[in-house]
Enzyme design. Structure first.
Site, PDB file in Angstrom:
ATOM      1  CD  GLU A 125       6.533   9.396   4.815  1.00  0.00           C
ATOM      2  OE1 GLU A 125       5.440   9.962   4.703  1.00  0.00           O
ATOM      3  OE2 GLU A 125       7.246   9.492   5.832  1.00  0.00           O
TER       4      GLU A 125
ATOM      5  CE1 TYR B 219      -6.126   3.759  11.840  1.00  0.00           C
ATOM      6  CE2 TYR B 219      -5.726   5.360  10.094  1.00  0.00           C
ATOM      7  CZ  TYR B 219      -5.379   4.804  11.310  1.00  0.00           C
ATOM      8  OH  TYR B 219      -4.301   5.296  11.999  1.00  0.00           O
TER       9      TYR B 219
ATOM     10  CG  HIS C 148       6.289  14.608   5.210  1.00  0.00           C
ATOM     11  ND1 HIS C 148       6.093  15.319   6.378  1.00  0.00           N
ATOM     12  CD2 HIS C 148       5.913  13.332   5.470  1.00  0.00           C
ATOM     13  CE1 HIS C 148       5.608  14.499   7.300  1.00  0.00           C
ATOM     14  NE2 HIS C 148       5.489  13.293   6.774  1.00  0.00           N
TER      15      HIS C 148
ATOM     16  CG  ASP D 183      -2.381   8.391   4.739  1.00  0.00           C
ATOM     17  OD1 ASP D 183      -1.934   7.463   4.037  1.00  0.00           O
ATOM     18  OD2 ASP D 183      -1.832   8.795   5.790  1.00  0.00           O
ATOM     19  CB  VAL D 184      -8.657   6.674   4.762  1.00  0.00           C
ATOM     20  CG1 VAL D 184      -8.339   6.105   6.147  1.00  0.00           C
ATOM     21  CG2 VAL D 184     -10.151   6.778   4.554  1.00  0.00           C
TER      22      VAL D 184
ATOM     23  CG  PHE E 196      -5.635   0.911   1.503  1.00  0.00           C
ATOM     24  CD1 PHE E 196      -5.157   1.676   0.454  1.00  0.00           C
ATOM     25  CD2 PHE E 196      -5.587  -0.466   1.405  1.00  0.00           C
ATOM     26  CE1 PHE E 196      -4.644   1.082  -0.687  1.00  0.00           C
ATOM     27  CE2 PHE E 196      -5.070  -1.073   0.268  1.00  0.00           C
ATOM     28  CZ  PHE E 196      -4.600  -0.300  -0.776  1.00  0.00           C
ATOM     29  CB  ALA E 197     -11.345   2.322   5.227  1.00  0.00           C
ATOM     30  CB  ILE E 198      -7.296  -1.800   7.095  1.00  0.00           C
ATOM     31  CG1 ILE E 198      -6.901  -1.748   5.610  1.00  0.00           C
ATOM     32  CG2 ILE E 198      -7.132  -3.209   7.665  1.00  0.00           C
ATOM     33  CD1 ILE E 198      -7.609  -2.697   4.690  1.00  0.00           C
TER      34      ILE E 198
HETATM   35  C1  5GW Z   1      -3.290   1.605  12.453  1.00  0.00           C
HETATM   36  C2  5GW Z   1      -2.400   1.826  13.498  1.00  0.00           C
HETATM   37  C3  5GW Z   1      -1.231   2.516  13.297  1.00  0.00           C
HETATM   38  C4  5GW Z   1      -0.954   2.991  12.019  1.00  0.00           C
HETATM   39  C5  5GW Z   1      -1.826   2.765  10.942  1.00  0.00           C
HETATM   40  C6  5GW Z   1      -3.004   2.070  11.164  1.00  0.00           C
HETATM   41  C7  5GW Z   1      -3.943   1.850  10.054  1.00  0.00           C
HETATM   42  C8  5GW Z   1      -3.746   2.495   8.835  1.00  0.00           C
HETATM   43  C9  5GW Z   1      -5.132   1.054  10.171  1.00  0.00           C
HETATM   44  O1  5GW Z   1      -5.419   0.410  11.193  1.00  0.00           O
HETATM   45  N1  5GW Z   1      -6.001   0.961   9.129  1.00  0.00           N
HETATM   46  C10 5GW Z   1      -5.774   1.611   7.955  1.00  0.00           C
HETATM   47  O2  5GW Z   1      -6.605   1.542   7.022  1.00  0.00           O
HETATM   48  N2  5GW Z   1      -4.615   2.356   7.784  1.00  0.00           N
HETATM   49  C11 5GW Z   1      -4.380   2.975   6.460  1.00  0.00           C
HETATM   50  O3  5GW Z   1      -3.024   3.359   6.355  1.00  0.00           O
HETATM   51  C12 5GW Z   1      -5.208   4.230   6.315  1.00  0.00           C
HETATM   52  O4  5GW Z   1      -5.542   4.419   4.968  1.00  0.00           O
HETATM   53  C13 5GW Z   1      -4.241   5.297   6.772  1.00  0.00           C
HETATM   54  O5  5GW Z   1      -4.591   6.585   6.314  1.00  0.00           O
HETATM   55  C14 5GW Z   1      -2.947   4.776   6.211  1.00  0.00           C
HETATM   56  C15 5GW Z   1      -1.673   5.309   6.908  1.00  0.00           C
HETATM   57  O6  5GW Z   1      -1.794   5.246   8.308  1.00  0.00           O
HETATM   58  P1  5GW Z   1      -1.941   6.587   9.171  1.00  0.00           P
HETATM   59  O7  5GW Z   1      -2.829   7.534   8.444  1.00  0.00           O
HETATM   60  O8  5GW Z   1      -2.378   6.226  10.549  1.00  0.00           O
HETATM   61  O9  5GW Z   1      -0.459   7.140   9.197  1.00  0.00           O
HETATM   62  P2  5GW Z   1      -0.007   8.674   9.478  1.00  0.00           P
HETATM   63  O10 5GW Z   1       1.461   8.690   9.260  1.00  0.00           O
HETATM   64  O11 5GW Z   1      -0.727   9.569   8.499  1.00  0.00           O
HETATM   65  O12 5GW Z   1      -0.413   9.022  10.895  1.00  0.00           O
HETATM   66 MN    MN Z   2      -2.569   9.513   7.630  1.00  0.00          MN
END
Ligand code: 5GW
Ligand code: MN
Length: 365
Positions: free
Chosen positions: A300, A123, A230, A208-209, A118-120
């Site tokens: 999670e 990201y 983890h 995750d991306v 996911f690339a929202i």
């Molecule tokens: C934005 C702000 C805080 C947390 C997550 C986001 C976010 C996550 C986003 O704006 N856009 C998005 O595509 N994501 C997706 O959720 C990504 O694929 C990302 O890898 C996944 C999980 O969020 P992460 O990677 O920020 O969480 P952590 O626990 O790996 O730091």
């Molecule tokens: Mn991540």
């Protein structure tokens, strides 16, 4: 009795003894043949030869001659790590498997693998590195579909892919709250699994991306269902696991239960199993939403609840999810899939930053 008669009896006895021992000796070497068996009652005969069976269509797979070191039942390849769960699911560590054997087996089955990412919003910046490193290290030599879920289709760069690999962009809505962005992945994977993935691939790898591949990630990870240890909790006690601890939540796990703490950033399995998993997680989230509660670590937490009662059939070691800034302990022979340190200020909004660091501080992760 006359002397003559007595001798005749002795002679007969000796002859009978000889005949008996002769017969006994020869009987030993008889190999039984069906013709030697006498049937007592005649059953109606069934002609098995002409009845067809689904087994008639079976294709016999076999491996060709391969040279490799013999496995040794008394000397495990790794003694510093757990290689098997109590429910006989292998834990994948470097040195525990032979990739040539596995590649041959998976090539024979002609498997195809879908990787969802996911690339929202911002990201999308991670996509380029993600795909470029995946081309080098992810399932090389196998059929791969990248499924990119995004709300910014125009931001996805054009990347030339290897043979048998394709990129599919799936336009999806974005959510305002970052927690929702992360959690809704379950619903979107579920919906696409039943509508599309099931017709296109055999396995799904959901990651995750904000990651890069830095070493091989191949078919050794594939199984009915798999989760990843983890990197912050592989050695932690149950009470330290950051499971959801409020009983009102569907993700609740009491402190005397739990096997491992699985990471939300890398799980998968057959399309059917991933459907079941994501469907459970999404429904659990919706139930909680209706009760105005959200699990502590979002998707999670629900994933961990699912794996507690639907044990994964394979578990990936932290080699398959390791933050680049964590260093390299001795047991970690390879760092295959690395979490990229994020410039949080640039990538996340203020509110997300605040929520997130609160949780992180509380749980030292
Ligand atoms: C934005 C702000 C805080 C947390 C997550 C986001 C976010 C996550 C986003 O704006 N856009 C998005 O595509 N994501 C997706 O959720 C990504 O694929 C990302 O890898 C996944 C999980 O969020 P992460 O990677 O920020 O969480 P952590 O626990 O790996 O730091
Ligand atoms: Mn991540």
């Amino acid at each position: 009795m006359s002397c003559e008669k007595k001798w005749i009896f002795v002679l007969l006895f000796v002859m009978a003894l000889m005949m008996f021992s002769f017969c006994w000796y020869n009987m030993r070497s008889i190999t039984w043949h069906p013709s030697l068996v006498f049937h007592c009652n005649s059953q109606p005969t069934i002609n098995y030869v002409n009845t067809s069976s689904q087994f008639d269509l079976l294709k016999q797979d076999f491996l060709h001659r391969m040279l490799y070191e013999k496995p040794n039942a008394l000397s495990p390849p790794r003694s510093d790590v757990l290689m098997m769960t109590p429910w006989f699911a292998p834990i994948v560590w470097n040195g525990t498997y032979n990739i040539d054997i596995l590649n041959t087996q998976f090539h024979q089955k002609n498997v195809s693998i879908g990787i969802t990412v996911f690339a929202i919003k911002k990201y999308t910046v991670f996509i380029k590195t993600f795909i470029e490193t995946a081309e080098k290290f992810f399932m090389v030599g196998h059929k791969v579909n990248y499924y990119i879920f995004t709300d910014r289709v125009g931001d996805i760069p054009n990347i030339t892919l290897g043979e048998g690999r394709q990129l599919v962009i799936l336009e999806v809505p974005s959510y305002k709250r970052w927690q929702e962005v992360s959690m809704r992945r379950m619903e979107m994977i579920r919906d696409h699994a039943r509508q599309r993935f099931v017709n296109e691939v055999d396995y799904l790898v959901c990651v995750d991306v904000d990651m890069m591949f830095s070493d091989d990630v191949g078919v050794e990870i594939l199984s009915h269902s798999f989760g990843t240890l983890h990197p912050s909790f592989y050695a932690a006690s149950r009470t330290r696991f950051t499971y959801e601890r409020r009983q009102q939540s569907t993700a609740y796990i009491p402190t005397d239960e739990g096997d491992f703490y699985y990471a939300g950033g890398n799980f998968g399995g057959t399309v059917e199993e991933v459907y079941k998993l994501t469907n459970f997680c999404h429904n659990a989230m919706m139930t909680d939403k209706g009760n105005n509660i959200e699990a502590i670590w979002h998707d999670e937490s629900y994933l961990n609840k699912y794996f507690l009662y639907h044990k994964p059939t394979k578990i990936l070691s932290p080699e398959y999810l390791w933050p680049t800034n964590f260093g390299a302990p001795a047991f970690l022979k390879r760092r295959r899939f690395a979490a990229i340190p994020k410039n949080h200020n640039a990538i996340r909004n203020k509110r997300a930053l605040r929520d997130y660091s609160r949780n992180k501080q509380k749980f030292h992760r």
